[in-house]
Write an enzyme that holds these catalytic residues in place. Structure first.
Site, PDB file in Angstrom:
ATOM      1  CB  ILE A 201      -0.963   8.005  -1.813  1.00  0.00           C
ATOM      2  CG1 ILE A 201       0.356   7.151  -1.959  1.00  0.00           C
ATOM      3  CG2 ILE A 201      -2.140   7.214  -2.209  1.00  0.00           C
ATOM      4  CD1 ILE A 201       0.440   6.197  -0.503  1.00  0.00           C
ATOM      5  CG  HIS A 202      -3.363  13.074  -4.955  1.00  0.00           C
ATOM      6  ND1 HIS A 202      -2.349  12.840  -5.616  1.00  0.00           N
ATOM      7  CD2 HIS A 202      -4.470  13.963  -5.792  1.00  0.00           C
ATOM      8  CE1 HIS A 202      -2.629  13.366  -6.827  1.00  0.00           C
ATOM      9  NE2 HIS A 202      -3.681  13.932  -6.828  1.00  0.00           N
ATOM     10  NE  ARG A 203      -4.298  10.611  -9.950  1.00  0.00           N
ATOM     11  CZ  ARG A 203      -4.610  11.985 -10.371  1.00  0.00           C
ATOM     12  NH1 ARG A 203      -5.899  12.362 -10.054  1.00  0.00           N
ATOM     13  NH2 ARG A 203      -3.560  12.510 -10.879  1.00  0.00           N
ATOM     14  NE  ARG A 234      -8.730  13.012  -2.732  1.00  0.00           N
ATOM     15  CZ  ARG A 234     -10.225  12.898  -2.989  1.00  0.00           C
ATOM     16  NH1 ARG A 234     -10.664  12.065  -2.319  1.00  0.00           N
ATOM     17  NH2 ARG A 234     -10.623  13.823  -3.719  1.00  0.00           N
ATOM     18  CG  ASP A 276      -2.007   8.355  -6.392  1.00  0.00           C
ATOM     19  OD1 ASP A 276      -1.556   9.630  -6.177  1.00  0.00           O
ATOM     20  OD2 ASP A 276      -2.727   7.911  -5.543  1.00  0.00           O
TER      21      ASP A 276
END
Ligand code: UD1
Length: 360
Positions: A201-203, A234, A276
């Site tokens: 998950i990084h969006r 992030r 994502d």
């Protein structure tokens, strides 16, 4: 030809690896790393594992707001281009490094090629969508991975010099899967093939909203199996800042970002992948692993049409339903070419350099 290749973020290192090998057979490549990604796990490990030559320039730009990061890259890339006077510039994918490289190049009237052109999510709030659109419209040669990408460009009036070459990430995957087999990552994590889920998950749309990230974590925590979660910096910052550790179930194993070979092996052996990322949706398809995409849209629509990818957004119920019930078995098509995209790209570039190219 003297070609400047511009990279800066993790997926670009993967994409440039096979192209760089092909380029260097008959041409001089000058490799520029913008420094967008600088952590060992996001940068150097990929150079080491994929045998990417040490960059001729590391611009050391690092993290900043979008405008500041992109403009600092633009200033530094322009200096490199003025100094090197290349015949051609190549950029990859859709990051801020891609856009900065494209702008620097066209402003100096240096021919520009875009690898992975034509992708669209039709979501202008994604920074990557803006980067793609602008880079495509600035490019002289557009190397598209899929038919859909070529059609997207046509709808925007770009019909000239669009080349359907397949996907360079497939080249790397094909070349690397045997080496990835030697990875000890399953043993290290004490997991069995096809008996765990893998998530990334990084969006910004997921990581920068507490509500979205919490819904994802709640759904993952309800899975009856171990969930392997290599955490992007992030996301890690956001989890710590908002004390979200509390909503992360004990079945979720958080770890540092994985290396390319370890991650490929984790993907290949996962029961399902929840992500994502764009590249991971594609790799899941190629490895025949069901992909649950934590977004409402995708650039890789063919993987959804073929039934191997499902879009669930950040809705907890939808994610849980897919975890339990999404079990694709359908036939797959050759969506991403034959794993020789890099050879095709370099041949086209060389023809362009010797003026023997046929315009389409
Ligand atoms: C970037 C790309 C995205 C790509 C992703 C791959 C843009 C707009 N986004 O997102 O398309 O899918 O790379 O990972 O270009 N950070 C570190 N160490 C690093 C790099 C970043 O800790 O080596 C942290 C910093 O806090 C930084 C944050 O991660 O502010 C985000 O990094 P950034 O380069 O802005 O974008 P990504 O989220 O990595």
């Amino acid at each position: 030809m003297r070609i400047v290749s511009i990279v800066g973020a993790r997926p670009q290192f993967i994409k440039c690896a096979p192209v760089s090998v092909e380029l260097r057979k008959n041409n001089q490549e000058i490799l520029v790393h913008t420094g967008q990604h600088y952590d060992y796990e996001l940068s150097k490990v990929f150079f080491d594992q994929l045998g990417i030559p040490t960059p001729d320039y590391n611009l050391g730009v690092g993290s900043a707001s979008h405008g500041k990061q992109t403009s600092m890259m633009l200033i530094e890339i322009e200096k490199v281009l003025l100094n090197e006077k290349p015949d051609f510039v190549l950029v990859y994918g859709d990051t801020n490094s891609t856009l900065a490289g494209a702008l620097a190049s066209v402003k100096l009237h240096i021919p520009l090629g875009h690898v992975e052109a034509g992708l669209r999510s039709f979501d202008r709030r994604m920074p990557e969508e803006i980067n793609r659109v602008l880079t495509d419209h600035a490019s002289d040669l557009l190397f598209v991975p899929t038919k859909t990408a070529a059609e997207n460009l046509k709808k925007e009036g770009i019909c000239k010099n669009v080349f359907l070459v397949g996907d360079v990430m497939y080249d790397v995957l094909k070349q690397s899967i045997t080496i990835a087999k030697q990875s000890q990552i399953l043993e290290t994590l004490a997991i069995q093939p096809k008996n765990y889920f893998l998530t990334t998950i990084h969006r910004p749309s997921n990581t920068d909203k507490i509500q979205n990230l919490s819904q994802i974590f709640e759904a993952l925590s309800s899975a009856a199996k171990k969930v392997i979660f290599p955490v992007h910096p992030r996301t890690e910052h956001f989890i710590k800042k908002h004390g979200l550790e509390r909503s992360i179930g004990r079945n979720i194993h958080m770890m540092k970002s994985a290396s390319y070979f370890d991650f490929l092996w984790l993907e290949k052996n996962a029961e399902k992948i929840l992500t994502d990322s764009g590249g991971i949706q594609k790799e899941s398809y190629l490895l025949k692993v069901p992909c649950i995409t934590l977004r409402d849209n995708t650039e890789w629509v063919e993987t959804v049409e073929d039934g191997w990818n499902i879009l669930v957004g950040t809705n907890k119920e939808k994610i849980m339903d897919a975890i339990h019930n999404f079990n694709p078995t359908g036939e797959q098509r050759d969506l991403f070419g034959s794993g020789d995209a890099s050879t095709k790209i370099v041949k086209i570039l060389e023809d362009y350099g010797s003026n023997t190219i046929t315009y389409n």
